[in-house]
Scaffold this motif. Structure first.
Motif, PDB file in Angstrom:
ATOM      1  N   MET A 160       8.895  11.822   8.347  1.00  0.00           N
ATOM      2  CA  MET A 160       9.739  12.648   7.482  1.00  0.00           C
ATOM      3  C   MET A 160       9.697  12.213   6.018  1.00  0.00           C
ATOM      4  N   LEU A 161       9.450  10.944   5.751  1.00  0.00           N
ATOM      5  CA  LEU A 161       9.596  10.437   4.380  1.00  0.00           C
ATOM      6  C   LEU A 161       8.729  11.164   3.361  1.00  0.00           C
ATOM      7  N   PRO A 162       7.450  11.486   3.667  1.00  0.00           N
ATOM      8  CA  PRO A 162       6.664  12.215   2.656  1.00  0.00           C
ATOM      9  C   PRO A 162       7.210  13.603   2.345  1.00  0.00           C
ATOM     10  N   ARG A 163       8.084  14.124   3.203  1.00  0.00           N
ATOM     11  CA  ARG A 163       8.708  15.420   2.928  1.00  0.00           C
ATOM     12  C   ARG A 163       9.970  15.263   2.088  1.00  0.00           C
ATOM     13  N   LEU A 164      10.459  14.045   1.949  1.00  0.00           N
ATOM     14  CA  LEU A 164      11.679  13.785   1.185  1.00  0.00           C
ATOM     15  C   LEU A 164      11.406  13.197  -0.191  1.00  0.00           C
ATOM     16  N   LEU A 165      10.197  12.650  -0.388  1.00  0.00           N
ATOM     17  CA  LEU A 165       9.914  11.891  -1.606  1.00  0.00           C
ATOM     18  C   LEU A 165       8.615  12.342  -2.251  1.00  0.00           C
ATOM     19  N   LEU A 166       8.533  12.171  -3.555  1.00  0.00           N
ATOM     20  CA  LEU A 166       7.274  12.368  -4.260  1.00  0.00           C
ATOM     21  C   LEU A 166       6.274  11.305  -3.811  1.00  0.00           C
ATOM     22  N   PRO A 167       4.976  11.629  -3.772  1.00  0.00           N
ATOM     23  CA  PRO A 167       3.989  10.675  -3.253  1.00  0.00           C
ATOM     24  C   PRO A 167       4.026   9.317  -3.945  1.00  0.00           C
ATOM     25  N   GLN A 168       4.251   9.303  -5.278  1.00  0.00           N
ATOM     26  CA  GLN A 168       4.221   8.035  -5.989  1.00  0.00           C
ATOM     27  C   GLN A 168       5.421   7.141  -5.684  1.00  0.00           C
ATOM     28  N   PHE A 304      11.688  -8.250  -4.861  1.00  0.00           N
ATOM     29  CA  PHE A 304      10.859  -8.350  -6.067  1.00  0.00           C
ATOM     30  C   PHE A 304       9.565  -7.536  -5.908  1.00  0.00           C
ATOM     31  N   SER A 305       9.712  -6.338  -5.349  1.00  0.00           N
ATOM     32  CA  SER A 305       8.541  -5.515  -5.031  1.00  0.00           C
ATOM     33  C   SER A 305       8.215  -4.475  -6.096  1.00  0.00           C
ATOM     34  N   GLY A 306       8.901  -4.511  -7.249  1.00  0.00           N
ATOM     35  CA  GLY A 306       8.685  -3.506  -8.283  1.00  0.00           C
ATOM     36  C   GLY A 306       7.229  -3.275  -8.654  1.00  0.00           C
ATOM     37  N   PRO A 307       6.443  -4.337  -8.897  1.00  0.00           N
ATOM     38  CA  PRO A 307       5.049  -4.123  -9.316  1.00  0.00           C
ATOM     39  C   PRO A 307       4.169  -3.440  -8.271  1.00  0.00           C
ATOM     40  N   LEU A 308       4.578  -3.436  -7.001  1.00  0.00           N
ATOM     41  CA  LEU A 308       3.726  -2.850  -5.965  1.00  0.00           C
ATOM     42  C   LEU A 308       3.514  -1.352  -6.178  1.00  0.00           C
ATOM     43  N   GLY A 309       4.455  -0.697  -6.843  1.00  0.00           N
ATOM     44  CA  GLY A 309       4.325   0.739  -7.071  1.00  0.00           C
ATOM     45  C   GLY A 309       3.207   1.109  -8.027  1.00  0.00           C
ATOM     46  N   PHE A 310       2.645   0.134  -8.741  1.00  0.00           N
ATOM     47  CA  PHE A 310       1.599   0.414  -9.722  1.00  0.00           C
ATOM     48  C   PHE A 310       0.196   0.109  -9.197  1.00  0.00           C
ATOM     49  N   VAL A 311       0.096  -0.361  -7.952  1.00  0.00           N
ATOM     50  CA  VAL A 311      -1.206  -0.731  -7.391  1.00  0.00           C
ATOM     51  C   VAL A 311      -1.927   0.530  -6.932  1.00  0.00           C
ATOM     52  N   ARG A 312      -3.144   0.726  -7.421  1.00  0.00           N
ATOM     53  CA  ARG A 312      -3.934   1.897  -7.059  1.00  0.00           C
ATOM     54  C   ARG A 312      -4.838   1.633  -5.873  1.00  0.00           C
ATOM     55  N   ARG A 313      -5.529   0.495  -5.874  1.00  0.00           N
ATOM     56  CA  ARG A 313      -6.468   0.156  -4.801  1.00  0.00           C
ATOM     57  C   ARG A 313      -5.685  -0.461  -3.644  1.00  0.00           C
ATOM     58  N   GLN A 314      -5.001   0.388  -2.912  1.00  0.00           N
ATOM     59  CA  GLN A 314      -4.093  -0.109  -1.889  1.00  0.00           C
ATOM     60  C   GLN A 314      -4.827  -0.686  -0.681  1.00  0.00           C
ATOM     61  N   GLY A 315      -6.011  -0.200  -0.380  1.00  0.00           N
ATOM     62  CA  GLY A 315      -6.794  -0.773   0.705  1.00  0.00           C
ATOM     63  C   GLY A 315      -7.186  -2.207   0.403  1.00  0.00           C
ATOM     64  N   GLN A 447     -11.748  -0.568   0.731  1.00  0.00           N
ATOM     65  CA  GLN A 447     -11.419  -1.316  -0.492  1.00  0.00           C
ATOM     66  C   GLN A 447     -11.323  -0.383  -1.697  1.00  0.00           C
ATOM     67  N   ARG A 448     -12.004   0.764  -1.635  1.00  0.00           N
ATOM     68  CA  ARG A 448     -11.980   1.708  -2.757  1.00  0.00           C
ATOM     69  C   ARG A 448     -10.889   2.764  -2.599  1.00  0.00           C
ATOM     70  N   TYR A 449     -10.102   2.696  -1.549  1.00  0.00           N
ATOM     71  CA  TYR A 449      -9.044   3.692  -1.339  1.00  0.00           C
ATOM     72  C   TYR A 449      -8.173   3.787  -2.588  1.00  0.00           C
ATOM     73  N   ASP A 450      -7.995   5.019  -3.082  1.00  0.00           N
ATOM     74  CA  ASP A 450      -7.283   5.265  -4.339  1.00  0.00           C
ATOM     75  C   ASP A 450      -5.954   5.954  -4.044  1.00  0.00           C
ATOM     76  N   ALA A 451      -4.848   5.300  -4.428  1.00  0.00           N
ATOM     77  CA  ALA A 451      -3.527   5.871  -4.188  1.00  0.00           C
ATOM     78  C   ALA A 451      -3.324   7.181  -4.923  1.00  0.00           C
ATOM     79  N   HIS A 452      -4.078   7.409  -6.013  1.00  0.00           N
ATOM     80  CA  HIS A 452      -3.940   8.650  -6.778  1.00  0.00           C
ATOM     81  C   HIS A 452      -4.670   9.826  -6.091  1.00  0.00           C
ATOM     82  N   SER A 453      -5.583   9.505  -5.171  1.00  0.00           N
ATOM     83  CA  SER A 453      -6.296  10.544  -4.421  1.00  0.00           C
ATOM     84  C   SER A 453      -6.376  10.123  -2.951  1.00  0.00           C
ATOM     85  N   PRO A 454      -5.243  10.163  -2.257  1.00  0.00           N
ATOM     86  CA  PRO A 454      -5.225   9.660  -0.875  1.00  0.00           C
ATOM     87  C   PRO A 454      -6.048  10.511   0.061  1.00  0.00           C
TER      88      PRO A 454
END
Length: 456
Positions: A160-168, A304-315, A447-454
């Motif tokens: 359900m969460l992706p239906r409640l929140l913006l992807p970022q 202290f997880s604030g910076p995790l939201g800016f990581v693009r290469r999540q894989g 390793q190249r997985y891009d959070a901006h283009s899942p």
């Protein structure tokens, strides 16, 4: 229909970065703290998170209370271990069935029905405890029903969460859920121990029944959520269809394989009792400290997880986090090895405080690394899986979470028996690091997985 457009998870006026930019321009400390944007931008998610947090504490209370109750009835450690064994099969089945239900029916209704079943099992457990029923099988059965219901609820909630929140905002939501679990695992067992010792087991069960009402508050505040896209009737065909999808979804498949690697080779918790008795000293108190340190590490990481939201290469982040998990697990094994050698194989009469502190730090690091990995694995799964299979993927996630540590327990127990208490953590940690280094080099797609283009 995307429920985020109904005012529950954002609006067309939301900035492209999900409203995260302006708070990030504040103090450096604030930028490090957990991102609360999901709670601020989605009232439905906020209610769900608060309700789940309260219910999770109660769930941990019952997990500990059941073990203490079974031991009180039987005076058998084996009988206590059977609680988990009874629950394993239903949890795995619930992962598959619950995921299929979440991809077929209104997810809010699925959550609500399973919540009623879970609450009924807890209430029944409290009732028979008040009636002083001392047969063990009713408690095993009710604990299994409760665990299966929790699995279905968890899989449905994740879908359900992706239906409640913006992807970022999904990484921040995963971090908030990590805080929930870390807090529950830290606080719940402590509450259970105090209550069982002071007012007894029945009243401890009753507390969970009361706290579980938080789950209803969270679920009732959700909008209707019928899955998008093609729907298939729940059953064996639905499971086969999800496996077929997984074969063509390398990034989602990788999140499961990577996690299984960590859990199978990096689960040394079965040696905690022996470590407390024979190596570190302190007995059960040391076991409690070691267990709490892992959860505390995850909790602090979440805060202290604030910076995790800016990581693009999540894989790549998942791979590095699991490698760090392996390093910390191996360090725990090193502490046990050095302490064992220093003691000459003689069980200490008093707790060895420096060794316990070092072991606790290593386990806290493992908990923090595991939390980072969980944040990104959860985000990839929620963002990349299409809505019509998202429930089944979440169900499979819970199967991995339930089954991996049990296999790890079995492996660790065998290695400790064949070699030594320190061996499962040290050797397992080294194996994890080696595998992750190989995957960094050869699993280039993940390793190249891009959070901006899942992509799945």
């Amino acid at each position: 229909m995307d429920d985020r457009r109904d005012g529950e998870g954002g609006s067309d006026a939301a900035p492209e970065d999900g409203g995260q930019a302006s708070p990030r321009r504040g103090s450096r400390l604030r930028s490090l703290l957990v991102d609360l944007s999901p709670l601020q931008q989605s009232p439905a998610f906020a209610r769900l998170w608060i309700g789940t947090s309260i219910a999770q504490i109660g769930a941990q209370v019952t997990i500990v209370a059941v073990g203490l109750h079974i031991y009180e009835i039987t005076h058998s450690t084996l009988a206590v271990s059977l609680v988990a064994l009874w629950a394993l099969g239903p949890m795995i089945l619930a992962g598959f069935v619950g995921g299929a239900l979440a991809d077929t029916f209104d997810r809010r209704k699925v959550s609500l029905i399973t919540a009623v079943i879970a609450w009924t099992s807890i209430g029944t457990m409290a009732l028979i405890a008040f009636l002083r029923v001392e047969l063990t099988w009713p408690y095993y059965a009710l604990a299994a029903v409760n665990a299966a219901s929790a699995t279905i609820m968890g899989a449905t909630r994740g879908a359900m969460l992706p239906r409640l929140l913006l992807p970022q905002l999904l990484p921040a939501a995963a971090a908030l859920n990590g805080i929930t679990m870390g807090l529950a695992v830290t606080v719940g067992p402590a509450i259970a121990g105090i209550l069982v010792a002071s007012v007894g087991v029945p009243w401890t069960y009753l507390l969970d029944a009361v706290l579980f009402t938080g789950a209803f508050v969270g679920i009732l505040g959700l909008p209707a959520m019928v899955p998008d896209g093609k729907k298939s009737a729940p059953g064996f065909g639905s499971v086969v269809e999800s496996i077929r999808f997984l074969r063509g979804a390398p990034n989602i498949r990788a999140t499961f394989v990577w996690d299984l690697t960590a859990m199978i080779f990096g689960t040394p918790r079965v040696v905690f009792p022996a470590a407390g008795a024979l190596v570190l000293g302190g007995g059960p108190v040391t076991v409690g400290v070691l267990t709490a340190c892992f959860a505390l590490g995850a909790l602090i990481c979440g805060l202290f997880s604030g910076p995790l939201g800016f990581v693009r290469r999540q894989g790549r982040a998942v791979t590095l986090a699991i490698a760090a998990f392996g390093v910390c697990t191996a360090l725990f094994g090193v502490v046990l090895l050095v302490t064992s050698l220093a003691g000459g194989g003689i069980a200490p009469s008093e707790p060895i405080i420096p060794a316990i502190v070092l072991a606790g730090i290593a386990l806290a690091g493992a908990g923090a690394s595991d939390n980072v990995s969980a944040v990104f694995r959860t985000t990839i799964l929620q963002a990349a899986a299409p809505d019509d299979v998202r429930g089944r993927m979440q169900g499979l996630f819970y199967v991995v979470v339930a089954g991996g540590p049990r296999v790890g327990d079995l492996l660790a127990g065998g290695i400790a028996t064949l070699i030594a208490i320190w061996a499962p953590a040290l050797l397992g940690g080294v194996v994890i690091v080696a595998i992750m280094l190989l995957l960094l080099r050869f699993a280039r797609g993940f390793q190249r997985y891009d959070a901006h283009s899942p992509t799945p």
